[in-house]
Design a protein around this motif. Structure first.
Motif, PDB file in Angstrom:
ATOM      1  N   ARG A   9      13.583  24.701 -17.321  1.00 45.82           N
ATOM      2  CA  ARG A   9      14.124  25.641 -18.300  1.00 45.82           C
ATOM      3  C   ARG A   9      13.373  25.416 -19.605  1.00 45.82           C
ATOM      4  O   ARG A   9      13.593  24.429 -20.306  1.00 45.82           O
ATOM      5  CB  ARG A   9      15.629  25.435 -18.449  1.00 45.82           C
ATOM      6  CG  ARG A   9      16.364  25.551 -17.107  1.00 45.82           C
ATOM      7  CD  ARG A   9      17.862  25.438 -17.242  1.00 45.82           C
ATOM      8  NE  ARG A   9      18.304  24.157 -17.785  1.00 45.82           N
ATOM      9  CZ  ARG A   9      18.479  23.048 -17.089  1.00 45.82           C
ATOM     10  NH1 ARG A   9      18.191  23.036 -15.788  1.00 45.82           N
ATOM     11  NH2 ARG A   9      18.907  21.938 -17.664  1.00 45.82           N
TER      12      ARG A   9
ATOM     13  N   ALA B 234      23.098  27.745 -13.744  1.00 45.86           N
ATOM     14  CA  ALA B 234      22.514  28.075 -12.437  1.00 45.86           C
ATOM     15  C   ALA B 234      21.712  26.924 -11.848  1.00 45.86           C
ATOM     16  O   ALA B 234      21.325  26.975 -10.673  1.00 45.86           O
ATOM     17  CB  ALA B 234      21.621  29.309 -12.570  1.00 45.86           C
ATOM     18  N   GLY B 235      21.436  25.905 -12.653  1.00 45.14           N
ATOM     19  CA  GLY B 235      20.681  24.761 -12.162  1.00 45.14           C
ATOM     20  C   GLY B 235      19.213  25.056 -11.929  1.00 45.14           C
ATOM     21  O   GLY B 235      18.579  24.420 -11.071  1.00 45.14           O
ATOM     22  N   ILE B 236      18.642  25.998 -12.664  1.00 44.35           N
ATOM     23  CA  ILE B 236      17.201  26.287 -12.525  1.00 44.35           C
ATOM     24  C   ILE B 236      16.429  25.023 -12.909  1.00 44.35           C
ATOM     25  O   ILE B 236      16.640  24.464 -13.992  1.00 44.35           O
ATOM     26  CB  ILE B 236      16.805  27.483 -13.401  1.00 44.35           C
ATOM     27  CG1 ILE B 236      17.524  28.748 -12.902  1.00 44.35           C
ATOM     28  CG2 ILE B 236      15.285  27.687 -13.383  1.00 44.35           C
ATOM     29  CD1 ILE B 236      17.297  29.966 -13.766  1.00 44.35           C
TER      30      ILE B 236
ATOM     31  N   ALA C 133      25.166  33.247 -14.020  1.00 42.89           N
ATOM     32  CA  ALA C 133      24.650  32.006 -13.436  1.00 42.89           C
ATOM     33  C   ALA C 133      24.721  32.048 -11.914  1.00 42.89           C
ATOM     34  O   ALA C 133      23.791  31.594 -11.226  1.00 42.89           O
ATOM     35  CB  ALA C 133      25.450  30.820 -13.977  1.00 42.89           C
ATOM     36  N   LYS C 134      25.795  32.581 -11.380  1.00 50.01           N
ATOM     37  CA  LYS C 134      25.927  32.696  -9.918  1.00 50.01           C
ATOM     38  C   LYS C 134      24.816  33.576  -9.344  1.00 50.01           C
ATOM     39  O   LYS C 134      24.195  33.244  -8.326  1.00 50.01           O
ATOM     40  CB  LYS C 134      27.295  33.278  -9.568  1.00 50.01           C
ATOM     41  CG  LYS C 134      27.550  33.452  -8.065  1.00 50.01           C
ATOM     42  CD  LYS C 134      28.960  33.970  -7.834  1.00 50.01           C
ATOM     43  CE  LYS C 134      29.255  34.116  -6.331  1.00 50.01           C
ATOM     44  NZ  LYS C 134      28.420  35.165  -5.718  1.00 50.01           N
TER      45      LYS C 134
ATOM     46  N   ARG D  54      21.505  31.685  -9.468  1.00 50.66           N
ATOM     47  CA  ARG D  54      21.450  30.626  -8.454  1.00 50.66           C
ATOM     48  C   ARG D  54      21.084  31.201  -7.090  1.00 50.66           C
ATOM     49  O   ARG D  54      20.294  30.618  -6.334  1.00 50.66           O
ATOM     50  CB  ARG D  54      22.805  29.910  -8.393  1.00 50.66           C
ATOM     51  CG  ARG D  54      22.788  28.596  -7.609  1.00 50.66           C
ATOM     52  CD  ARG D  54      24.158  27.934  -7.628  1.00 50.66           C
ATOM     53  NE  ARG D  54      24.642  27.721  -8.983  1.00 50.66           N
ATOM     54  CZ  ARG D  54      25.703  28.346  -9.502  1.00 50.66           C
ATOM     55  NH1 ARG D  54      26.389  29.213  -8.766  1.00 50.66           N
ATOM     56  NH2 ARG D  54      26.088  28.093 -10.728  1.00 50.66           N
ATOM     57  N   GLU D  55      21.617  32.371  -6.797  1.00 51.47           N
ATOM     58  CA  GLU D  55      21.327  33.005  -5.503  1.00 51.47           C
ATOM     59  C   GLU D  55      19.859  33.403  -5.390  1.00 51.47           C
ATOM     60  O   GLU D  55      19.312  33.489  -4.284  1.00 51.47           O
ATOM     61  CB  GLU D  55      22.213  34.238  -5.338  1.00 51.47           C
ATOM     62  CG  GLU D  55      23.697  33.918  -5.161  1.00 51.47           C
ATOM     63  CD  GLU D  55      24.572  35.150  -5.257  1.00 51.47           C
ATOM     64  OE1 GLU D  55      24.030  36.238  -5.598  1.00 51.47           O
ATOM     65  OE2 GLU D  55      25.785  35.031  -5.000  1.00 51.47           O
ATOM     66  N   ARG D  56      19.208  33.636  -6.509  1.00 53.87           N
ATOM     67  CA  ARG D  56      17.807  34.074  -6.486  1.00 53.87           C
ATOM     68  C   ARG D  56      16.825  32.905  -6.443  1.00 53.87           C
ATOM     69  O   ARG D  56      15.617  33.121  -6.342  1.00 53.87           O
ATOM     70  CB  ARG D  56      17.526  34.982  -7.686  1.00 53.87           C
ATOM     71  CG  ARG D  56      18.223  36.338  -7.556  1.00 53.87           C
ATOM     72  CD  ARG D  56      18.053  37.178  -8.818  1.00 53.87           C
ATOM     73  NE  ARG D  56      18.627  38.507  -8.632  1.00 53.87           N
ATOM     74  CZ  ARG D  56      17.928  39.624  -8.452  1.00 53.87           C
ATOM     75  NH1 ARG D  56      16.602  39.561  -8.410  1.00 53.87           N
ATOM     76  NH2 ARG D  56      18.519  40.773  -8.296  1.00 53.87           N
ATOM     77  N   ASN D  57      17.330  31.678  -6.591  1.00 61.65           N
ATOM     78  CA  ASN D  57      16.521  30.479  -6.351  1.00 61.65           C
ATOM     79  C   ASN D  57      15.292  30.402  -7.261  1.00 61.65           C
ATOM     80  O   ASN D  57      14.166  30.140  -6.805  1.00 61.65           O
ATOM     81  CB  ASN D  57      16.093  30.417  -4.875  1.00 61.65           C
ATOM     82  CG  ASN D  57      15.617  29.029  -4.476  1.00 61.65           C
ATOM     83  OD1 ASN D  57      16.114  28.022  -4.990  1.00 61.65           O
ATOM     84  ND2 ASN D  57      14.643  28.963  -3.573  1.00 61.65           N
ATOM     85  N   TYR D  58      15.484  30.597  -8.542  1.00 63.48           N
ATOM     86  CA  TYR D  58      14.365  30.514  -9.486  1.00 63.48           C
ATOM     87  C   TYR D  58      13.909  29.068  -9.646  1.00 63.48           C
ATOM     88  O   TYR D  58      14.721  28.136  -9.668  1.00 63.48           O
ATOM     89  CB  TYR D  58      14.771  31.075 -10.848  1.00 63.48           C
ATOM     90  CG  TYR D  58      14.967  32.572 -10.826  1.00 63.48           C
ATOM     91  CD1 TYR D  58      13.879  33.429 -10.699  1.00 63.48           C
ATOM     92  CD2 TYR D  58      16.245  33.124 -10.906  1.00 63.48           C
ATOM     93  CE1 TYR D  58      14.054  34.795 -10.660  1.00 63.48           C
ATOM     94  CE2 TYR D  58      16.433  34.490 -10.875  1.00 63.48           C
ATOM     95  CZ  TYR D  58      15.331  35.327 -10.746  1.00 63.48           C
ATOM     96  OH  TYR D  58      15.510  36.678 -10.697  1.00 63.48           O
TER      97      TYR D  58
END
Length: 356
Positions: free
Chosen positions: A121, A116-118, A89-90, A93-97
């Motif tokens: 989903r 990750a808060g995408i 998930a981290k 999140r860094e990849r900003n999908y």
């Protein structure tokens, strides 16, 4: 508007947020995921598409047009592995999908995208995933094939299925094939690649050793392709066929991809290597017994679909991994001489196309 554009409506060029596909991780299913990539790229041409992948399937990503990157993260199949889920998930999140397509209908597959808060989903209802997915799709059980279930998630909600989907593609540079042949001491001539393995023993054709012997007698070079689990089968085939047969099984799937790309024809059970060969454009013969070609054959089409036609078996197709009746006749009644004759015809037709 071309056929592929009609699959998912008018192309939206204003959205540039990256998309993540969370696929099934069996090799054949992973290859078929490329259809999903192609549908997404027609719908959103400016949105990069990434694939979550395991170490096993990672080499395939390098040969998939339209895929920006593979996100390599191995999760155990048999347990939740909370720490690994938080680590994934981290990374996500860094990849900003902007969107995640969760193809498996399991609860576990949807955890990391949610953590990750995408924002979007997408997935089918299943396994109590409320709260993990936020773009629900219904009607999965009404979709006839595995590829219909997966590719439908790349379309707008409620869009009708197209008459046909874009086929998976794997592209290997010609220079990579030349280097691979040289590294393995192989000639530049046409060879027959045999893929004797499969998940489930009932899908394994019985007569690969005899077929190898007959192919070598006809002056053809034979390669046995597969993973470590096929090493014993490869040794049997080499023993039957003699010096004209090479054991190319190993631990690196990239080796299997290159072998299938270099072969003149591939003969395979219903397996991941069959889907790889077909997606590469190599003339591919698929041998089917307990499984249905309609449900499980590659979308690319096969040079030959080989099934036993000597008798009507009430148990076929059974979809079972182990034969429980009729003594595996759906495979045993396909003769080696029949398969070899088809392979020779396929090679001749392919050679004629090259020379014209």
């Amino acid at each position: 508007m071309n056929r592929d554009s009609q699959l998912s409506g008018s192309a939206d060029r204003s959205d540039t947020r990256p998309i993540l596909i969370i696929p099934y991780m069996w090799i054949g299913d992973f290859v078929r995921n490329h259809t999903v990539v192609r549908v997404l790229k027609e719908r959103w041409p400016n949105r990069p598409v990434d694939l979550l992948t395991t170490s096993l399937c990672a080499p395939l990503v390098d040969y998939m047009p339209g895929v920006r990157a593979g996100v390599l993260w191995d999760l155990p199949r048999s347990r939740l592995a909370v720490g690994r889920q938080f680590g994934l998930a981290k990374l996500l999140r860094e990849r900003n999908y902007g969107t995640a397509l969760v193809l498996p209908r399991t609860w576990k597959a949807a955890i990391a995208p949610a953590l990750a808060g995408i924002p979007e989903r997408v997935g089918f209802v299943g396994e109590f995933r409320f709260g993990l997915l936020n773009r629900w799709r219904w009607g999965e059980k009404k979709l006839p094939r595995f590829i219909d279930k997966n590719a439908a998630l790349a379309q707008p909600d409620g869009a009708p299925l197209p008459p046909e989907w874009p086929v998976p593609q794997l592209r290997v540079p010609a220079e990579d094939i030349v280097r691979w042949r040289q590294a393995n001491g192989l000639s530049a001539g046409a060879a027959v690649a045999l893929a004797p393995g499969s998940v489930g023993v009932s899908k394994r054709w019985t007569y690969y050793p005899e077929a190898a012997r007959l192919l070598v007698e006809r002056g053809l070079e034979v390669w046995v392709v597969g993973g470590p689990a096929e090493k014993g089968l490869a040794q049997e085939i080499v023993a039957a066929g003699g010096p004209g047969v090479r054991d190319l099984t190993g631990t690196d799937l990239r080796n299997g991809v290159l072998a299938m790309a270099a072969a003149g024809v591939a003969i395979s059970n219903d397996s991941g290597l069959m889907h790889i060969a077909a997606a590469l454009g190599t003339p591919t013969m698929g041998i089917f017994g307990p499984t249905s070609p309609y449900l499980w054959a590659p979308l690319n089409g096969l040079a030959a679909t080989v099934v036993q036609d000597k008798s009507v078996l009430s148990c076929q197709p059974c979809q079972s991994t182990i034969c429980k009746m009729n003594d595996h006749r759906c495979m045993r009644d396909i003769a080696a001489s029949e398969v070899v004759a088809i392979a020779q015809r396929v090679l001749s037709e392919a050679s004629a196309r090259v020379t014209t």
